[in-house]
Design a protein around this motif. Structure first.
Motif, PDB file in Angstrom:
ATOM      1  N   TYR A   1      -2.844   3.230 -10.211  1.00 28.78           N
ATOM      2  CA  TYR A   1      -2.508   3.371  -8.793  1.00 28.78           C
ATOM      3  C   TYR A   1      -3.744   3.590  -7.941  1.00 28.78           C
ATOM      4  O   TYR A   1      -3.823   3.077  -6.819  1.00 28.78           O
TER       5      TYR A   1
ATOM      6  N   ILE B   1      -4.537   1.141  -4.917  1.00 23.46           N
ATOM      7  CA  ILE B   1      -4.679   1.669  -3.563  1.00 23.46           C
ATOM      8  C   ILE B   1      -6.024   1.259  -2.974  1.00 23.46           C
ATOM      9  O   ILE B   1      -6.111   0.846  -1.814  1.00 23.46           O
TER      10      ILE B   1
ATOM     11  N   LEU C   1       0.833  -1.201   0.000  1.00 25.50           N
ATOM     12  CA  LEU C   1       0.000   0.000   0.000  1.00 25.50           C
ATOM     13  C   LEU C   1       0.867   1.251   0.000  1.00 25.50           C
ATOM     14  O   LEU C   1       0.604   2.205  -0.747  1.00 25.50           O
TER      15      LEU C   1
ATOM     16  N   ARG D   1       0.983   4.074  -2.986  1.00 28.11           N
ATOM     17  CA  ARG D   1       0.792   5.502  -2.717  1.00 28.11           C
ATOM     18  C   ARG D   1       1.983   6.316  -3.217  1.00 28.11           C
ATOM     19  O   ARG D   1       1.818   7.400  -3.776  1.00 28.11           O
TER      20      ARG D   1
END
Length: 71
Positions: free
Chosen positions: A42, A46, A23, A27
């Motif tokens: 992304y 996420i 994670l 990010r």
């Protein structure tokens, strides 16, 4: 509620740690790209990893306080 065997609790903890790292990497990737296709990727990653992280946290908490992740 019965506690999971130690090896199962350890496996949950490892999966939670791996998901936390993944994670953070997603990010960071989001923060460092301007490509619209990669931004969409992304955002999806996420979201998926966030859901997995929440699930694993619930599993850890239901396993018992001694298996819960520390601060």
């Amino acid at each position: 509620m019965a506690h999971p065997p130690p090896n199962q609790a350890q496996a949950l903890r490892r999966r939670l740690e791996e998901t936390t790292r993944d994670l953070a990497a997603a990010r960071a990737g989001f923060d460092h790209t301007a490509d619209p296709d990669l931004l969409e990727y992304y955002l999806y990653e996420i979201s998926a990893l966030g859901a997995k992280h929440t699930y694993l946290l619930r599993q850890m908490k239901s396993a018992g306080p001694e298996d819960a992740p520390g601060p």
